[in-house]
Design an enzyme around this catalytic site. Structure first.
Site, short mmCIF file in Angstrom:
data_model
loop_
_atom_site.label_atom_id
_atom_site.label_comp_id
_atom_site.label_asym_id
_atom_site.label_seq_id
_atom_site.Cartn_x
_atom_site.Cartn_y
_atom_site.Cartn_z
CB ALA A 107 -12.64 21.67 -46.37
NE ARG A 115 -15.61 16.07 -63.21
CZ ARG A 115 -14.39 15.55 -63.34
NH1 ARG A 115 -14.20 14.25 -63.18
NH2 ARG A 115 -13.35 16.32 -63.61
CB CYS A 157 -4.65 26.59 -49.15
SG CYS A 157 -3.97 25.29 -50.18
CE1 TYR A 164 6.34 26.08 -46.80
CE2 TYR A 164 5.21 27.93 -45.77
CZ TYR A 164 5.20 26.63 -46.24
OH TYR A 164 4.06 25.88 -46.13
NE ARG A 167 -16.39 20.50 -68.27
CZ ARG A 167 -15.36 19.70 -68.55
NH1 ARG A 167 -15.05 19.47 -69.82
NH2 ARG A 167 -14.66 19.16 -67.60
CD GLU A 226 -12.34 26.79 -52.01
OE1 GLU A 226 -12.30 25.93 -51.13
OE2 GLU A 226 -11.35 27.12 -52.71
CB THR A 255 0.32 26.79 -55.67
OG1 THR A 255 1.05 26.76 -56.90
CG2 THR A 255 -1.11 27.21 -55.96
CB CYS A 256 -0.54 25.81 -50.51
SG CYS A 256 -1.58 25.81 -49.04
CG HIS A 290 -27.40 19.88 -26.07
ND1 HIS A 290 -28.04 19.69 -27.28
CD2 HIS A 290 -28.24 20.62 -25.31
CE1 HIS A 290 -29.23 20.27 -27.24
NE2 HIS A 290 -29.37 20.85 -26.06
CB SER A 316 3.34 22.64 -48.87
OG SER A 316 2.76 23.92 -48.74
CG ASP A 353 -0.99 19.91 -56.61
OD1 ASP A 353 -1.14 19.08 -55.70
OD2 ASP A 353 -1.57 21.01 -56.63
CE1 TYR A 409 -11.54 20.74 -52.32
CE2 TYR A 409 -11.39 19.69 -54.47
CZ TYR A 409 -11.39 19.60 -53.09
OH TYR A 409 -11.25 18.39 -52.49
CD GLU A 439 -26.32 18.04 -29.68
OE1 GLU A 439 -26.45 17.22 -28.75
OE2 GLU A 439 -26.77 19.21 -29.63
CE LYS A 463 -9.12 28.28 -50.20
NZ LYS A 463 -9.24 26.86 -50.51
#
Length: 475
Positions: free
Chosen positions: A359, A217, A47, A98, A211, A194, A41-42, A453, A14, A320, A190, A458, A50
């Site tokens: 996320a 973490r 991502c 791509y 761990r 997941e 990789t993504c 609402h 990417s 990365d 992550y 909200e 996954k």
């Protein structure tokens, strides 16, 4: 000196693709080399596939939840092979996109493994076959470039313990021939969280080993505790404060088969699949960086300055491989910004990387932007607003699932410096909140915003009562 290209990008993920395309749009002569998957990789092993698998894993819960709304849905079975085939078709489509984007931008493509000969020369050896592979019979090709960008990403890093050859990583998980019934997932980040949710949702029995005393973490402490509770509610067995020390085959004579994962407390877990998600290492081994004078740390991270330049003038690194913020949107932003700075005529676009949202796509998902409570308290006292409730859907479904929302507010300026949430649609909400945090909006700005609402969202604009004050903490 006359070079073959103005810019040569090593890595077709990417970040590398964005850098190449933007540089070409500024009129630069650009080439990209990729030795495995266009899109990186993504798109291929991260991502995108996954999240497709996370979505697949949620349908069993949705079917069960529908009973509370009056639907009579018979339980079904999942076809793993059908999911993998559908996923592969979508990934192949994205690969083509791509390649097409690069070609339409006028970028020259090489499918092969690139390595440095010197600071301006790259040798491309044979790689995976594809439409841009080296000509049949060609062993390698040498090209020169005025500037070179390293965007080779990272790969799973497995520990050196007894029997590690029996384990898999995320690279293999996307292509398993069948779904393992018993999974031992090692790692509380992550990927570990997941995939634990994916396998459990599709019907596997999952043990999760990590761990520390809480998963994830680096995330806000309240969110880490909420994720621990959400993992337990999903029926995943957790083994906190534990590490594996060995993996040994079980005797298949008794009908069990599989593996025994021995932990450092003497206990063991029986599993058909042992999945390690314990970190990643920068992809630098094949680059021969020493020939170009590019420095790395002891762990292989390429050292760069604020402008992304390495120790070798004219050689840059993004994504990365620098092991800073290992997130796809960050790599894209770095690549775009670098191309603008090197070849653009105006001011380069600015990204607020310090407020990059993130996320974790569990069920329910977790999303976050800005500072955690602990990080903000290093700079001064903070006001904390915290809400915990059962979302509307689950008042009827009967599922034990809580939504937790949190705002971290700098007490002196009343700026909202952090927003955190675990609950349905958290990533979708957090993208909008990231704008507010990046813009430096205050708690008063949130308070004067009218909510939609009835929604969970909200709650972010109706939290009026301060939960607690955290005084300034020493770093």
């Amino acid at each position: 000196m006359t070079y073959d290209f103005d810019l040569f990008v090593i890595g077709g993920g990417s970040g590398g693709v964005r850098c190449a395309r933007i540089a070409a749009s500024h009129g630069a002569r650009v080439a990209v080399a990729e030795n495995r998957h266009w899109g990186g990789t993504c798109v291929n092993l991260g991502c995108v596939p996954k999240k497709l698998m996370v979505q697949a894993s949620e349908y069993a819960d949705l079917a069960a939840d529908s009973l509370g709304f009056g639907w009579d849905v018979a339980p079904g079975t999942h076809d793993w092979a059908a999911l993998i085939a559908a996923k592969d078709r979508e990934i192949a489509r994205l690969n083509g996109i791509y390649v097409s984007l690069l070609e339409k931008s006028g970028v020259t493509l090489f499918t092969g493994t690139a390595r440095f000969e010197d600071a301006h020369t790259v040798i491309i050896g044979p790689g995976a076959l594809g439409p841009h592979a080296l000509d049949q019979g060609a062993s390698e090709r040498r090209v020169t470039a005025e500037r070179i960008v390293i965007a080779t990403g990272s790969s799973p890093d497995l520990p050196e313990i007894e029997g590690i050859g029996h384990a898999i990583s995320s690279d293999q998980a996307f292509h398993l021939p069948s779904r393992p019934q018993r999974v031992c997932m090692v790692g509380g980040g992550y990927i570990g969280i997941e995939f634990a949710g994916i396998f459990q949702g599709l019907g596997s029995s999952v043990d999760l080993v990590y761990r520390q005393d809480l998963p994830l973490r680096g995330f806000d402490q309240d969110m880490r505790a909420a994720m621990r509770d959400a993992i337990a509610a999903r029926g995943i067995r957790q083994h906190p404060n534990r590490s594996p020390v060995a993996i040994r085959p079980l005797d298949a004579g008794d009908g069990a088969g599989g593996y025994a994962v021995l932990l450092d407390d003497g206990s063991r877990i029986a599993a058909d699949c042992v999945f390690f998600a314990t970190g990643r290492r920068p992809n630098v081994r094949s680059l021969e960086l020493r020939r170009a004078g590019v420095e790395t740390t002891a762990h292989g991270r390429i050292v760069v300055d604020q402008a992304g330049e390495t120790s070798a003038s004219g050689i840059y690194a993004i994504g990365d491989v620098t092991n800073r913020q290992n997130l796809t949107p960050v790599a894209i932003a770095e690549g775009h910004n670098l191309a603008d700075r090197l070849f653009g005529t105006g001011s380069p676009r600015h990204w607020s990387l310090e407020t990059t949202p993130k996320a974790v796509f569990f069920s329910p998902p977790l999303a976050s932007v800005g500072q955690t409570e602990a990080e903000a308290a290093v700079e001064g006292a903070v006001d904390i607003y915290l809400a915990r409730f059962t979302p509307m859907r689950h008042t009827l479904s009967g599922r034990s699932r809580k939504t937790v929302m949190k705002l971290v507010v700098d007490q002196g300026t009343q700026r909202v410096v952090g927003a955190h949430m675990i609950g349905d649609d958290a990533p979708e909400m957090m993208q909008g909140l990231a704008i507010a945090v990046t813009a430096g909006l205050t708690k008063a700005d949130f308070d004067r915003t009218v909510g939609i609402h009835p929604t969970s969202a909200e709650e972010f604009v109706t939290m009026r009562t301060r939960t607690r004050v955290t005084e300034r903490q020493d770093d």
